[in-house]
Design a protein around this motif. Structure first.
Motif, short mmCIF file in Angstrom:
data_model
loop_
_atom_site.label_atom_id
_atom_site.label_comp_id
_atom_site.label_asym_id
_atom_site.label_seq_id
_atom_site.Cartn_x
_atom_site.Cartn_y
_atom_site.Cartn_z
N GLU A 79 34.68 23.04 26.82
CA GLU A 79 35.61 23.74 25.92
C GLU A 79 36.92 22.97 25.81
O GLU A 79 37.49 22.84 24.74
CB GLU A 79 35.87 25.15 26.44
N PHE A 82 43.76 37.12 31.83
CA PHE A 82 43.24 38.13 30.92
C PHE A 82 43.34 39.52 31.51
O PHE A 82 43.27 40.50 30.81
CB PHE A 82 41.79 37.81 30.55
N LEU A 105 50.24 38.02 23.89
CA LEU A 105 49.30 37.67 22.82
C LEU A 105 49.58 38.50 21.57
O LEU A 105 49.62 37.98 20.45
CB LEU A 105 47.87 37.90 23.30
N LEU A 149 44.95 31.25 16.06
CA LEU A 149 43.60 30.94 16.54
C LEU A 149 43.60 31.03 18.05
O LEU A 149 44.39 30.36 18.73
CB LEU A 149 43.19 29.53 16.11
N LEU A 150 42.73 31.86 18.56
CA LEU A 150 42.65 32.04 20.01
C LEU A 150 41.75 30.97 20.62
O LEU A 150 40.61 30.82 20.20
CB LEU A 150 42.11 33.43 20.33
N MET A 151 42.30 30.23 21.57
CA MET A 151 41.52 29.16 22.17
C MET A 151 41.51 29.31 23.68
O MET A 151 42.56 29.33 24.31
CB MET A 151 42.16 27.82 21.83
N LEU A 152 40.32 29.38 24.24
CA LEU A 152 40.20 29.51 25.68
C LEU A 152 39.55 28.28 26.26
O LEU A 152 38.40 27.96 25.94
CB LEU A 152 39.36 30.75 26.01
N LEU A 185 38.17 31.60 16.33
CA LEU A 185 38.41 33.02 16.14
C LEU A 185 39.85 33.25 15.74
O LEU A 185 40.77 32.79 16.41
CB LEU A 185 38.10 33.78 17.43
N LEU A 186 40.04 33.97 14.64
CA LEU A 186 41.40 34.31 14.21
C LEU A 186 41.70 35.74 14.63
O LEU A 186 40.96 36.66 14.27
CB LEU A 186 41.52 34.19 12.69
N ARG A 193 37.59 38.08 24.91
CA ARG A 193 37.25 36.82 25.55
C ARG A 193 35.80 36.45 25.26
O ARG A 193 35.48 35.31 24.93
CB ARG A 193 37.48 36.90 27.05
N THR A 200 35.36 35.23 21.71
CA THR A 200 35.94 33.90 21.54
C THR A 200 35.01 32.84 22.09
O THR A 200 34.75 31.82 21.45
CB THR A 200 37.29 33.82 22.27
N ARG A 255 36.46 20.06 23.44
CA ARG A 255 36.32 20.52 22.07
C ARG A 255 37.67 20.94 21.50
O ARG A 255 38.06 20.56 20.40
CB ARG A 255 35.35 21.71 22.02
N GLN A 263 40.88 31.83 33.36
CA GLN A 263 41.07 32.92 32.42
C GLN A 263 41.06 34.32 33.01
O GLN A 263 41.76 35.21 32.55
CB GLN A 263 40.03 32.82 31.32
N GLU A 264 40.25 34.51 34.01
CA GLU A 264 40.15 35.86 34.56
C GLU A 264 41.52 36.40 34.90
O GLU A 264 41.89 37.50 34.55
CB GLU A 264 39.28 35.87 35.82
N ASN A 267 39.91 43.23 26.68
CA ASN A 267 40.07 41.83 27.07
C ASN A 267 38.72 41.14 27.23
O ASN A 267 38.52 40.03 26.77
CB ASN A 267 40.84 41.73 28.38
N TYR A 294 39.84 19.40 18.49
CA TYR A 294 40.15 20.28 17.36
C TYR A 294 41.64 20.24 17.03
O TYR A 294 42.05 20.11 15.88
CB TYR A 294 39.73 21.71 17.71
N ILE A 295 42.44 20.33 18.06
CA ILE A 295 43.89 20.38 17.85
C ILE A 295 44.43 19.03 17.41
O ILE A 295 45.19 18.95 16.44
CB ILE A 295 44.59 20.83 19.15
#
Lengths: 343, 343
Positions: free
Chosen positions: B118, B85, B94, B109-112, A108-109, A95, A98, B121, B81-82, A91, B125-126
């Motif tokens: 972020e 994840f 996931l 596409l992984l987006m955090l 990232l894919l 992370r 990413t 952005r 996120q912590e 993880n 992007y989306i």
DNA sequence: CATGCTTCTGTGAGCGTTCACAGTAGAGAA
DNA sequence: TTCTCTACTGTGAACGCTCACAGAAGCATG
């Protein structure tokens, strides 16, 4: 009022709209977008305000079509997935990668190659140029996907030293050998003299290196290596338990065990407890990984921490460099001894 | 010999190459690629062998440029996120989403979205149309990213019932209330009559629903609800420990505790142990989630399993339907009572 | 005043695909 | 035969961008 917010998605503005708004040509806008060289300050300013005003975002598909780049990278897991997906370090790695990529505006894919079918699909996807490079997690020796990607010239960075891929592939790894050396030295410093080891699988570089570190330190200390003190495991908790039992049977006077993973170390603790040995009083136990298992264990495990956050950052750095044309590189990062109750 | 394997990547074949190889036009190849309607069997055959022979893979960028679709979806985590994840269920989610999408040949596409930067952005992007839809993990109430995406008309499926997003957003969730009902009924069936509860945070739907289930079952059983038996937590282990202490102080005769998460239940076990209560003899403990914490605990926890594998599959199904033009939908999936040692 | 150089700008072409449209061939009906 | 209909096929245009190139403007140098 706000018709824009109801229903379907509006057609986004194009570079053309920005150019018209700014009173310049497409070319100038494009130049601003790509570094801003050879653009007059006035034009750049006009373009930037036009971008803000229109809410323009570059269409990556159109860009990719002509540049040949995709400006995206794949994160490929060919490992039997259950194992890695349950590893919290994974993880952290995912992370970290990413986020490091996001800083470069690169998506990232996530790619999971579990079945042969998925393997084929992913290989074709990647070799078709739909990603610029691949971050690879695979301890699978002779991984066919990795080999195929390498052969196709796809920029590739592996996590951990890959097996059987020649020297042409980049990798970032923790210094397993040095980590093992630290731990064994620590055990020696505690006055232990009959130090056993439960190794990882010896067909993986990690397993081999950690054992090598053990041997080196004992040799350097002028001690003769007793092969009865060496048993091998497969990183699973059960194999740690079995390993400790074998160790106790073969060398009842063991006073410390270096275990090549925390999960195995948990098994070792269980077996020692059952045999009536106190930890760390009778037998000191050192793990490897600093996984949550280390703090969940009782007593809490002394262990070797791998710098997963730095590993992910380095993987991304090396990959981007390689995409940029640089040669493959190997990066070895230092580990850290974390002292807890078990030693 | 094999110059193809040395050095850089070769230019992949285009639809033109396939057309030439098969002796047909671009249009025919395109038709074969997209369903094969209005294509003669002979032509289809010729095209397919040409595709195999040339190793052709469609250039998604070119396709996306004209279709306006990206044929990819984002997996967006706006949760701090912590926490997520580290939740193994998140991994299952996931992985499940990735695999379900892979079956449709759609990359994930992984987006955090951790920092504000972020967040911005990713939103841009989306909304710029770089993904066709978004799988959202966020229990954050009033999530600005989610709201913005919804307003922009981006197909969206949340994991768990989202807060403050109106009814226009799809979601897939486990039946928290029914799960809680099962657990409390189970405790009642064991003959317990002083059943306490440590709730989750009551500003989340999950927390509210689980408590509601508890109340319902007791009411239905004709029992009067003792508010002293209700304490609230925040899903953390520490809050479980504190909650149990409060519970013991306020109602020393408690003979069972329904805890709204396994992690909190671990804390409850610790507190009970310290107070000298035996589990399950003196106090039965029921958790929620069936996380690894449940089996790691001693005694092993009776808990409510959420069907994470089905949740991911449903999220993908609903999202693809919505991308296909269908209306937003809510899916509630049944939970399962897993009996172990703690009850 | 011509010449070269540097900095900046606009234009046309083309990336690889899909889509709309125009067309062809063959079958069946009038 | 002629017409219509269906099944199929090819072609040009477009998607939004970057790149190469040509040209303009400014300035110093010959």
């Amino acid at each position: 009022m706000t018709m824009s917010n109801t229903g379907g998605r509006r057609k986004p503005p194009t570079i053309h709209d920005v150019a018209r708004e700014a009173g310049v040509s497409r070319g100038t806008v494009s130049r601003v977008l790509n570094g801003g060289h050879y653009v007059s300050p006035a034009a750049a300013e006009a373009v930037n305000t036009a971008i803000r005003k229109t809410g323009y975002v570059v269409n990556r598909h159109a860009r990719s079509l002509i540049t040949g780049r995709s400006d995206s990278v794949g994160f490929l897991l060919t490992e039997p997935q259950e194992r890695f997906f349950e590893d919290p370090n994974f993880n952290v790695l995912l992370r970290g990668c990413t986020q490091a990529l996001a800083a470069h505006d690169i998506p990232l894919l996530l790619m999971l190659a579990g079945t042969d079918d998925e393997r084929r699909r992913i290989t074709r996807y990647i070799t078709a140029g739909h990603v610029d490079g691949v971050l690879l997690v695979s301890s699978h020796s002779g991984d066919p996907v990795a080999e195929e990607l390498r052969a196709a010239g796809v920029p590739l960075v592996a996590c951990g030293k890959p097996i059987g891929l020649g020297s042409k592939v980049s990798y970032v790894a923790a210094d397993d050998r040095d980590g093992a050396r630290d731990m064994v030295r620590h055990l020696l410093a505690l006055g232990r003299r009959r130090i056993g080891v439960v190794t990882g699988p010896l067909d993986t570089p990690g397993g081999v290196e950690r054992l090598a570190g053990y041997r080196e330190v004992l040799s350097e200390a002028g001690m003769e290596i007793d092969e009865r003190l060496i048993v091998s495991g497969d990183y699973s908790r059960a194999s740690g338990e079995a390993g400790a039992e074998r160790l106790l049977a073969r060398a009842p006077d063991v006073d410390a065990v270096f275990v090549a993973s925390d999960l195995m170390a948990q098994g070792v603790l269980t077996a020692l407890h059952r045999a009536g040995r106190r930890v760390p009083d009778d037998v000191a136990v050192g793990g490897f990984d600093d996984s949550p298992a280390a703090v969940a264990a009782s007593p809490e495990l002394t262990t070797i921490r791998q710098p997963w956050d730095r590993i992910s950052a380095e993987m991304v750095r090396v990959l981007l460099a390689q995409i940029g044309g640089e040669d493959p590189a190997a990066v070895i990062l230092p580990t850290e001894l974390v002292k807890r109750e078990s030693t």
